[in-house]
Motif scaffolding. Structure first.
Motif, short mmCIF file in Angstrom:
data_model
loop_
_atom_site.label_atom_id
_atom_site.label_comp_id
_atom_site.label_asym_id
_atom_site.label_seq_id
_atom_site.Cartn_x
_atom_site.Cartn_y
_atom_site.Cartn_z
N VAL A 167 -65.63 3.67 7.74
CA VAL A 167 -65.41 4.26 9.06
C VAL A 167 -65.27 5.78 8.99
O VAL A 167 -64.53 6.30 8.16
CB VAL A 167 -64.14 3.67 9.72
N THR A 168 -65.99 6.46 9.85
CA THR A 168 -65.84 7.91 10.01
C THR A 168 -64.95 8.15 11.22
O THR A 168 -65.28 7.72 12.33
CB THR A 168 -67.19 8.59 10.23
N PRO A 169 -63.80 8.83 11.05
CA PRO A 169 -62.89 9.05 12.18
C PRO A 169 -63.56 9.81 13.31
O PRO A 169 -64.49 10.59 13.10
CB PRO A 169 -61.75 9.87 11.54
N THR A 170 -63.08 9.59 14.51
CA THR A 170 -63.61 10.29 15.68
C THR A 170 -63.35 11.78 15.57
O THR A 170 -62.36 12.22 14.99
CB THR A 170 -62.98 9.74 16.97
N GLU A 171 -64.26 12.57 16.12
CA GLU A 171 -64.11 14.03 16.12
C GLU A 171 -63.13 14.42 17.22
O GLU A 171 -63.29 14.03 18.38
CB GLU A 171 -65.45 14.70 16.37
N VAL A 172 -62.12 15.21 16.87
CA VAL A 172 -61.10 15.57 17.86
C VAL A 172 -61.13 17.04 18.25
O VAL A 172 -60.27 17.50 18.98
CB VAL A 172 -59.69 15.20 17.36
N GLY A 173 -62.10 17.80 17.75
CA GLY A 173 -62.27 19.17 18.18
C GLY A 173 -61.06 20.04 17.95
O GLY A 173 -60.60 20.23 16.82
N GLU A 174 -60.51 20.58 19.05
CA GLU A 174 -59.41 21.53 18.94
C GLU A 174 -58.14 20.91 18.38
O GLU A 174 -57.23 21.61 17.98
CB GLU A 174 -59.11 22.15 20.32
N ARG A 175 -58.07 19.57 18.35
CA ARG A 175 -56.88 18.93 17.80
C ARG A 175 -56.91 18.84 16.29
O ARG A 175 -55.95 18.38 15.68
CB ARG A 175 -56.72 17.52 18.39
N ASP A 176 -58.01 19.28 15.65
CA ASP A 176 -58.13 19.16 14.19
C ASP A 176 -57.02 19.87 13.43
O ASP A 176 -56.60 19.42 12.37
CB ASP A 176 -59.48 19.74 13.72
N GLN A 177 -56.52 20.97 13.97
CA GLN A 177 -55.53 21.74 13.24
C GLN A 177 -54.23 20.97 13.05
O GLN A 177 -53.45 21.25 12.14
CB GLN A 177 -55.24 23.05 13.97
N ASP A 178 -53.96 20.00 13.90
CA ASP A 178 -52.75 19.20 13.78
C ASP A 178 -53.06 17.78 13.32
O ASP A 178 -52.23 16.88 13.44
CB ASP A 178 -52.02 19.13 15.13
N ASP A 179 -54.24 17.58 12.78
CA ASP A 179 -54.70 16.24 12.45
C ASP A 179 -54.46 15.90 10.99
O ASP A 179 -55.08 16.47 10.11
CB ASP A 179 -56.20 16.13 12.77
N PRO A 180 -53.58 14.93 10.70
CA PRO A 180 -53.29 14.56 9.31
C PRO A 180 -54.47 13.89 8.62
O PRO A 180 -54.52 13.83 7.41
CB PRO A 180 -52.10 13.60 9.45
N PHE A 181 -55.44 13.39 9.38
CA PHE A 181 -56.59 12.74 8.78
C PHE A 181 -57.46 13.75 8.03
O PHE A 181 -58.16 13.40 7.09
CB PHE A 181 -57.43 12.04 9.84
N LEU A 182 -57.41 15.02 8.47
CA LEU A 182 -58.22 16.04 7.83
C LEU A 182 -57.40 16.95 6.92
O LEU A 182 -57.94 17.69 6.12
CB LEU A 182 -58.91 16.91 8.89
#
Length: 321
Positions: free
Chosen positions: A72-87
């Motif tokens: 599974v490739t996680p959904t793209e969250v755009g501006e939320r990436d900076q707070d995203d623990p998946f990345l």
């Protein structure tokens, strides 16, 4: 289930005109119900399920599947990436000027939660302290069960763990107000995160509105959770709250909502609530201890927490007619 044949009319009763389409009303109702029943074989074969989720803004249909994390490739969250623990799992924890860990919570909610906890802490001082030994024994039993579970999962490959995937796109959950709208979207070829599944093409070819009939266990009423918790311990609905916790965890993972994952994580007050509710449902001696633990969980704190969770999920819903 096959419809039973109608009994033959008595000799002194006029026979119905079959050409006119006359039928027993009960049989007609049964035939209609059968025609509208989804073929569960489709979902079992494709390993995708229709889901219905009720939120304060309304109720809608979507799709959910479980697949190994490596597929599974996680959904793209755009501006939320900076707070995203998946990345950014390896990124250092943000600290404030006093080197204290910053908790990802809404400021308004944090203030309300602090006030509620203070009130409940004061009230707890006046409670009867009897039964501590029983509670400790129950906790020990829970710890042993957790240890057994940990032993069973030791050595497993994280990539083999199944994770939830919803009908999402760019970090938003797609909810459809009717089965027809959902089927139309699936057949349209529009971009979404379920197209990566190996069974998606087969679903596009075979799905019909009649198939969008979620099972009871796939129907979630998040719109009722906060009000139920506000009613107090005696009115709490275990089934409602347990199912809400399950879908909220799934959505938080699939939509990459770290704040919600944190609020429902192991050891949190809402996770303690969930565990205690599950134990009461299972019955037995453990249910007695679990009910005592439930009494120690503040209704105000729980309702505030769930209000925030429902709000964060609602904020990333894309409603489709």
């Amino acid at each position: 289930m096959a419809r039973q044949s109608s009994p033959r009319p008595d000799a002194d009763e006029p026979e119905l005109d079959e050409a006119a389409g006359s039928h027993d009303p009960d049989e007609r109702d049964d035939e209609t119900a059968t025609a509208g029943t989804a073929d569960r074989g489709l979902w079992e074969e494709l390993r995708i399920d229709p889901v219905e989720i009720a939120l304060p803004a309304g109720s809608g249909f979507t799709l959910r599947a479980y697949r190994p994390a490596r597929e599974v490739t996680p959904t793209e969250v755009g501006e939320r990436d900076q707070d995203d623990p998946f990345l950014a799992r390896s990124r250092a924890v943000t600290e404030d000027e006093n080197d204290e860990t910053v908790v990802i919570l809404d400021e308004e909610f944090a203030e309300q939660l602090a006030e509620a906890e203070e009130e409940e802490a004061a009230a707890a001082k006046t409670r009867d302290r009897k039964g501590r030994a029983d509670d400790d024994a129950a906790d020990d039993a829970d710890d042993e069960a957790d240890d057994d579970t940990d032993e069973d999962t030791d050595g497993s490959d994280d990539g083999d763990e199944e994770v939830p995937v919803f009908l999402t796109h760019q970090g938003r959950l797609l909810l459809f107000k009717s089965p027809e709208a959902l089927v139309s979207f699936v057949r349209s070829g529009a971009a979404n995160d379920l197209t990566q599944l190996d069974t998606w093409d087969a679903l596009v070819e075979r799905i019909s509105p009649a198939d969008i009939a979620p099972l009871d266990e796939d129907t979630y009423e998040l719109d009722l959770v906060v009000e139920n918790l506000r009613g107090g311990h005696d009115t709490w609905d275990p089934a409602l709250l347990i199912e809400a916790g399950e879908v909220a965890r799934d959505l938080a993972y699939a939509l990459r909502l770290p704040a919600v994952l944190d609020m429902l994580s192991s050891g949190s007050s809402l996770d303690d609530l969930d565990e205690a509710l599950r134990t009461t449902v299972n019955g037995g001696l453990g249910a007695i201890f679990a009910r005592r633990r439930l009494k120690k969980i503040g209704a105000q704190t729980a309702s505030l927490g769930w209000r925030t969770i429902v709000g964060k999920i609602s904020a990333v819903v894309d409603w489709r007619d």
